[in-house]
Design an enzyme around this catalytic site. Structure first.
Site, PDB file in Angstrom:
ATOM      1  N   ARG A  18       0.838  -1.205   0.000  1.00 17.97           N
ATOM      2  CA  ARG A  18       0.000   0.000   0.000  1.00 17.97           C
ATOM      3  C   ARG A  18       0.876   1.259   0.000  1.00 17.97           C
ATOM      4  NH1 ARG A  18      -4.031  -3.363   3.050  1.00 17.97           N
ATOM      5  NH2 ARG A  18      -2.862  -3.190   4.992  1.00 17.97           N
ATOM      6  N   CYS A  58      -2.970 -14.258  -3.538  1.00 18.08           N
ATOM      7  CA  CYS A  58      -2.690 -14.673  -2.164  1.00 18.08           C
ATOM      8  C   CYS A  58      -2.930 -16.172  -1.992  1.00 18.08           C
ATOM      9  CB  CYS A  58      -3.529 -13.877  -1.171  1.00 18.08           C
ATOM     10  SG  CYS A  58      -5.313 -14.130  -1.343  1.00 18.08           S
ATOM     11  N   ASP A  61      -6.551  -7.192  -6.300  1.00 24.01           N
ATOM     12  CA  ASP A  61      -6.139  -7.956  -5.111  1.00 24.01           C
ATOM     13  C   ASP A  61      -7.278  -8.887  -4.707  1.00 24.01           C
ATOM     14  OD1 ASP A  61      -4.779  -8.844  -2.875  1.00 24.01           O
ATOM     15  OD2 ASP A  61      -5.335  -7.125  -1.636  1.00 24.01           O
TER      16      ASP A  61
END
Length: 395
Positions: free
Chosen positions: A214, A339, A299
């Site tokens: 981020r 992920c 994401d």
């Protein structure tokens, strides 16, 4: 202290000699006694030499190794392991930093505590067990955590209802406070505030593993129109706003996530007209949107939780990234992540490569991203490197 014994088949001790922290059920020749789920057992080679001790469990991973020494797993054991974990976070300047009170204190195998996750949000620690053993030891771990962290931690919330192995039917799975009960749920990351929903939110309430990514996004946001897909609670969105983005649009299929995103943006930028949020399926939004964005974040949640879902997951990553390549403005920057632990770096890069080739755009890799230092990877357990990311420049 003497524990029940697990004996391995001949030749099945090689991975333990390399300090890998798992014993698979197929490697076991016999079990002495009848250990209950989550009980500590000693592991012996076929020629009856002690090699490790760990938590026993029914399932593919039969023993999660706690120590390669013959030692009691007691209060002193938990205190020592938690102190080592804390020292690492102090060295990373995550503890005692006035701009940051959010970090992962324990990251399973990466901290030699397989099956245990502890995330800290200001004065609240959220503890999560992914194994029967850590669940059985939760009160001892909570006591040790209070000892190690002192007044820093006033609340310990236990959140394992959905993370315990499904075969462990006899385990009580209730979430709730083990210590304290403070409802204050605003934490800080790099000077930005956010609400944490540890009661009903995903994981422990926030995606702590994207902190450094981020910060990197913030450096690229100035003057850009930003799309944050799968925004969850809006972490990338409010970093982009602080970075000087012209506009930021947050998209998630969950209305609850969008509510939290709007709350978090308002905490940091009240009344700022640059931000808009939409409850919509990602693929539908990407299909209908125009070419107004020159910074896109992808994401998504894990597309593959098990190896048998890998092929479909890779197709999903390819489809998702292809649509972003098709729509992003020339000179745009794409932050794209996986992920899924079963998706390797090579798998993920190939999926993104395929998407780029389909779009026929000129694409360059600016950064290759992974999880931050408070999500360490045990060098003997490379499977722990689960977060993969690429920052791409698209002509």
């Amino acid at each position: 202290m003497s524990y029940k014994k697990v004996y391995l088949k001949p030749g099945k001790d090689e991975s333990l000699k390399r300090f890998h922290p798992w014993v698979f059920s197929g490697a076991i020749a016999r079990v002495e006694g009848e250990p209950y789920e989550g009980e500590v057992v000693d592991v012996y080679t076929a020629d009856k030499q002690f090699i490790a001790c760990g938590h026993y469990q029914i399932g593919s991973i039969a023993v999660r190794i706690l120590s390669f020494k013959q030692e009691p797993v007691n209060r002193d054991f938990w205190i020592h392991r938690l102190r080592v974990a804390k020292d690492l976070r102090v060295s990373l300047r995550l503890i005692g930093n006035p701009e940051n009170n959010t970090y992962r204190l324990v990251h399973g195998e990466g901290d030699n505590l397989p099956g245990l996750i502890i995330d800290v949000y200001d004065h609240t620690a959220v503890m999560q067990a992914h194994s029967a053993g850590m669940h059985q030891n939760r009160m001892d771990i909570a006591d040790a955590l209070s000892e190690v962290m002192g007044e820093t931690i006033r609340n310990i919330y236990y959140k394992s209802e959905t993370t315990l192995p499904f075969k462990a039917e006899l385990l009580e799975r209730e979430n709730g406070f083990i210590k304290g009960g403070d409802s204050e749920n605003i934490a800080m990351e790099n000077g930005l505030k956010f609400h944490v929903d540890w009661l009903k939110g995903q994981k422990t309430g926030f995606f702590v593993d994207q902190r450094e990514n981020r910060s990197l996004l913030e450096r690229y946001a100035k003057g850009r129109n930003v799309l944050n897909m799968f925004c969850y609670t809006g972490g990338f969105s409010f970093y982009a706003m602080r970075g000087g983005a012209v506009s930021v649009h947050s998209v998630d299929s969950s209305a609850k996530a969008i509510d939290l995103t709007n709350e978090n943006v308002s905490l940091n930028f009240p009344g700022d007209p640059r931000h808009k949020a939409y409850v919509e399926d990602a693929f539908k939004y990407l299909e209908r949107m125009g070419d107004q964005y020159d910074l896109i974040i992808l994401d998504p949640p894990a597309f593959a939780k098990h190896r048998d879902a890998l092929r479909n997951a890779l197709r999903g990553y390819t489809k998702l990234n292809a649509k972003a390549f098709e729509k992003i403005r020339p000179g745009g920057i794409l932050f794209t992540f996986s992920c899924s632990q079963v998706v390797s770096k090579e798998n993920f890069r190939n999926a993104v490569f395929t998407a780029a080739a389909q779009s026929r755009r000129s694409v360059r890799i600016l950064h290759q991203l992974t999880q931050p230092g408070d999500h360490p990877v045990n060098i003997y357990h490379p499977e722990g490197e689960y977060l993969k990311g690429l920052v791409l420049y698209v002509e």
